[in-house]
Design an enzyme around this catalytic site. Structure first.
Site, PDB file in Angstrom:
ATOM      1  N   ARG A   1     104.271 -35.855 -10.276  1.00 11.68           N
ATOM      2  CA  ARG A   1     103.431 -36.943 -10.749  1.00 11.68           C
ATOM      3  C   ARG A   1     103.415 -36.936 -12.271  1.00 11.68           C
ATOM      4  O   ARG A   1     103.802 -35.962 -12.905  1.00 11.68           O
ATOM      5  CB  ARG A   1     102.012 -36.788 -10.204  1.00 11.68           C
ATOM      6  CG  ARG A   1     101.895 -36.991  -8.697  1.00 11.68           C
ATOM      7  CD  ARG A   1     100.503 -36.603  -8.208  1.00 11.68           C
ATOM      8  NE  ARG A   1      99.453 -37.312  -8.932  1.00 11.68           N
ATOM      9  CZ  ARG A   1      98.211 -36.857  -9.065  1.00 11.68           C
ATOM     10  NH1 ARG A   1      97.877 -35.688  -8.550  1.00 11.68           N
ATOM     11  NH2 ARG A   1      97.311 -37.562  -9.711  1.00 11.68           N
TER      12      ARG A   1
ATOM     13  N   SER B   1      84.853 -35.710  -4.682  1.00  8.16           N
ATOM     14  CA  SER B   1      85.061 -34.930  -3.460  1.00  8.16           C
ATOM     15  C   SER B   1      83.823 -34.896  -2.579  1.00  8.16           C
ATOM     16  O   SER B   1      82.779 -34.375  -2.990  1.00  8.16           O
ATOM     17  CB  SER B   1      85.453 -33.497  -3.845  1.00  8.16           C
ATOM     18  OG  SER B   1      85.284 -32.612  -2.771  1.00  8.16           O
TER      19      SER B   1
ATOM     20  N   ARG C   1      83.447 -32.913  -0.137  1.00 11.32           N
ATOM     21  CA  ARG C   1      83.201 -31.480   0.061  1.00 11.32           C
ATOM     22  C   ARG C   1      82.287 -30.936  -1.025  1.00 11.32           C
ATOM     23  O   ARG C   1      81.317 -30.220  -0.735  1.00 11.32           O
ATOM     24  CB  ARG C   1      84.530 -30.728   0.051  1.00 11.32           C
ATOM     25  CG  ARG C   1      84.394 -29.210  -0.062  1.00 11.32           C
ATOM     26  CD  ARG C   1      85.714 -28.541  -0.383  1.00 11.32           C
ATOM     27  NE  ARG C   1      86.273 -28.960  -1.662  1.00 11.32           N
ATOM     28  CZ  ARG C   1      85.928 -28.466  -2.844  1.00 11.32           C
ATOM     29  NH1 ARG C   1      85.001 -27.512  -2.910  1.00 11.32           N
ATOM     30  NH2 ARG C   1      86.483 -28.889  -3.959  1.00 11.32           N
TER      31      ARG C   1
ATOM     32  N   GLY D   1      89.905 -40.379 -11.914  1.00  7.86           N
ATOM     33  CA  GLY D   1      90.514 -40.254 -13.232  1.00  7.86           C
ATOM     34  C   GLY D   1      91.055 -38.870 -13.502  1.00  7.86           C
ATOM     35  O   GLY D   1      90.818 -37.923 -12.746  1.00  7.86           O
ATOM     36  N   ASN D   2      91.797 -38.754 -14.606  1.00  7.01           N
ATOM     37  CA  ASN D   2      92.377 -37.472 -14.969  1.00  7.01           C
ATOM     38  C   ASN D   2      91.312 -36.566 -15.596  1.00  7.01           C
ATOM     39  O   ASN D   2      90.138 -36.937 -15.716  1.00  7.01           O
ATOM     40  CB  ASN D   2      93.567 -37.676 -15.912  1.00  7.01           C
ATOM     41  CG  ASN D   2      93.186 -38.407 -17.195  1.00  7.01           C
ATOM     42  OD1 ASN D   2      92.059 -38.327 -17.668  1.00  7.01           O
ATOM     43  ND2 ASN D   2      94.133 -39.134 -17.772  1.00  7.01           N
TER      44      ASN D   2
ATOM     45  N   ARG E   1      87.401 -37.491 -16.795  1.00 10.15           N
ATOM     46  CA  ARG E   1      86.225 -36.900 -16.137  1.00 10.15           C
ATOM     47  C   ARG E   1      85.350 -36.135 -17.120  1.00 10.15           C
ATOM     48  O   ARG E   1      84.122 -36.278 -17.116  1.00 10.15           O
ATOM     49  CB  ARG E   1      86.680 -36.005 -14.986  1.00 10.15           C
ATOM     50  CG  ARG E   1      87.390 -36.789 -13.890  1.00 10.15           C
ATOM     51  CD  ARG E   1      87.779 -35.910 -12.723  1.00 10.15           C
ATOM     52  NE  ARG E   1      88.582 -36.665 -11.752  1.00 10.15           N
ATOM     53  CZ  ARG E   1      88.536 -36.498 -10.444  1.00 10.15           C
ATOM     54  NH1 ARG E   1      87.717 -35.601  -9.913  1.00 10.15           N
ATOM     55  NH2 ARG E   1      89.300 -37.212  -9.639  1.00 10.15           N
TER      56      ARG E   1
ATOM     57  N   CYS F   1      92.305 -34.810   4.099  1.00 12.41           N
ATOM     58  CA  CYS F   1      92.071 -34.214   2.784  1.00 12.41           C
ATOM     59  C   CYS F   1      90.749 -34.668   2.163  1.00 12.41           C
ATOM     60  O   CYS F   1      90.234 -34.017   1.267  1.00 12.41           O
ATOM     61  CB  CYS F   1      93.212 -34.568   1.839  1.00 12.41           C
ATOM     62  SG  CYS F   1      94.835 -34.009   2.384  1.00 12.41           S
TER      63      CYS F   1
END
Length: 329
Positions: free
Chosen positions: A21, A137, A139, A162-163, A167, A254
């Site tokens: 990526r 997430s 989780r 976002g990257n 963040r 996931c």
């Protein structure tokens, strides 16, 4: 798709094309693996940048299929023969092995914990009531809410994408009080010093496979796979296999609110046991099913997978199945 030629390319064997990526983190991770691949194969390696659907969509991960959306474009490029191998964050890989591809190596795992980056250098317990904590997430949201509730803290978990820069920028700009990211990514980017706390796994279990990388190639590339296996770390392989087996047995994708971690335990002289812990919960943290099991160190990935299935069965018996629909933030 852009190729970054290796500066070590020679007139010998053609470069191996390593698909990655485009994000800074993915490029850093792939660069680390590229160096290892050069060592074991003696061949130059070039990075081939591939844009995935997960990179272009602005929807929340839970709504577009979870972290697996970062994987499909790389796998398609492998199957088409456009690249020779690909590097993934293992936690992004769906648990079902695709036909025609092989998980050739799982290198030694980095720190699997989550990291808090909070304003004013605060730890989680020091956050004021009503703090807004960013995470994409389910989780993390489930466990953070449960942990906060355990000592009377009221927090608001806010979905973000976002990257890493984006963040962390939410905290620096004051839009959020804190964000939670994988410690491994910060370490690989040389930014772990920005974390204000590494979250204890007794409070927040990581995603299955978190901190580990996956090196994938075409199943037909037998000679390449035979060299890549030299990058495999057996201890990491059995640990993440147990974690991903638990995830698969819970029939969770996931993006489901499932955490898992396998620890190798010993007496300081030798590793004798493996402990597998798992958790699934509601997004608000009001209900968690959290169990663990310990057994001899698995002698093979298949034995590790058995351990994951055993713990999943126990969790399902305790009510985990009723929590698996809690995926949207």
């Amino acid at each position: 798709m852009n190729a970054t030629p290796s500066p070590t390319a020679s007139g010998g064997s053609p470069p191996l094309r390593l698909g990655t990526r485009r994000s800074a983190l993915a490029m850093a991770q792939s660069g680390l693996v590229a160096d290892l691949v050069r060592e074991v194969t003696g061949r130059p390696v070039e990075l081939v940048e591939i844009t995935t659907f997960g990179d272009t969509s602005r929807e929340h991960l839970a709504q577009i299929g979870g972290a697996g959306v970062f994987v499909s474009a790389l796998r398609e490029a492998l199957l088409r023969g456009e690249i020779d191998l690909a590097v993934h964050s293992l936690k992004d890989l769906p648990t079902a092995e695709p036909e025609g591809l092989a998980l050739a190596a799982v290198p030694r795992r980095e720190d699997p914990r989550d990291a808090l980056i909070a304003r004013d250098g605060l730890t989680f317990a020091q956050l004021p009531p009503g703090s807004r904590i960013g995470t994409g997430s389910p989780r993390r949201a489930a466990q953070l809410n449960a942990w906060a509730r355990s000592f009377g803290l009221d927090i608001d978990t806010v979905p973000i994408r976002g990257n890493v820069d984006t963040r962390i920028g939410y905290v620096r700009s004051g839009r959020l009080d804190a964000v939670v990211l994988a410690a491994a990514g910060l370490i690989r980017l040389g930014r772990i010093g920005e974390a204000t706390e590494l979250l204890d796994v007794d409070h927040v279990l990581p995603a299955p496979g978190q901190g580990a990388l996956a090196v994938e190639c075409a199943a037909s590339s037998v000679a390449l796979a035979a060299r890549l296996v030299e990058l495999d770390d057996p201890s990491t392989r059995v640990a993440v296999t147990a974690e991903r087996s638990l995830l698969a047995a819970l029939e969770a994708g996931c993006s489901a609110p499932v955490g898992a971690l396998a620890d190798l335990l010993g007496d300081g002289q030798a590793v004798t046991e493996m402990r597998l812990r798992g958790v699934v919960g509601t997004l608000d943290g009001t209900t968690l099913v959290q169990l663990s099991t310990t057994g001899p160190v698995p002698a093979s990935p298949s034995q590790a997978a058995d351990l994951g299935r055993v713990l999943a069965a126990e969790m399902l018996a305790k009510g985990a199945a009723g929590l698996m629909g809690e995926r949207a933030l």
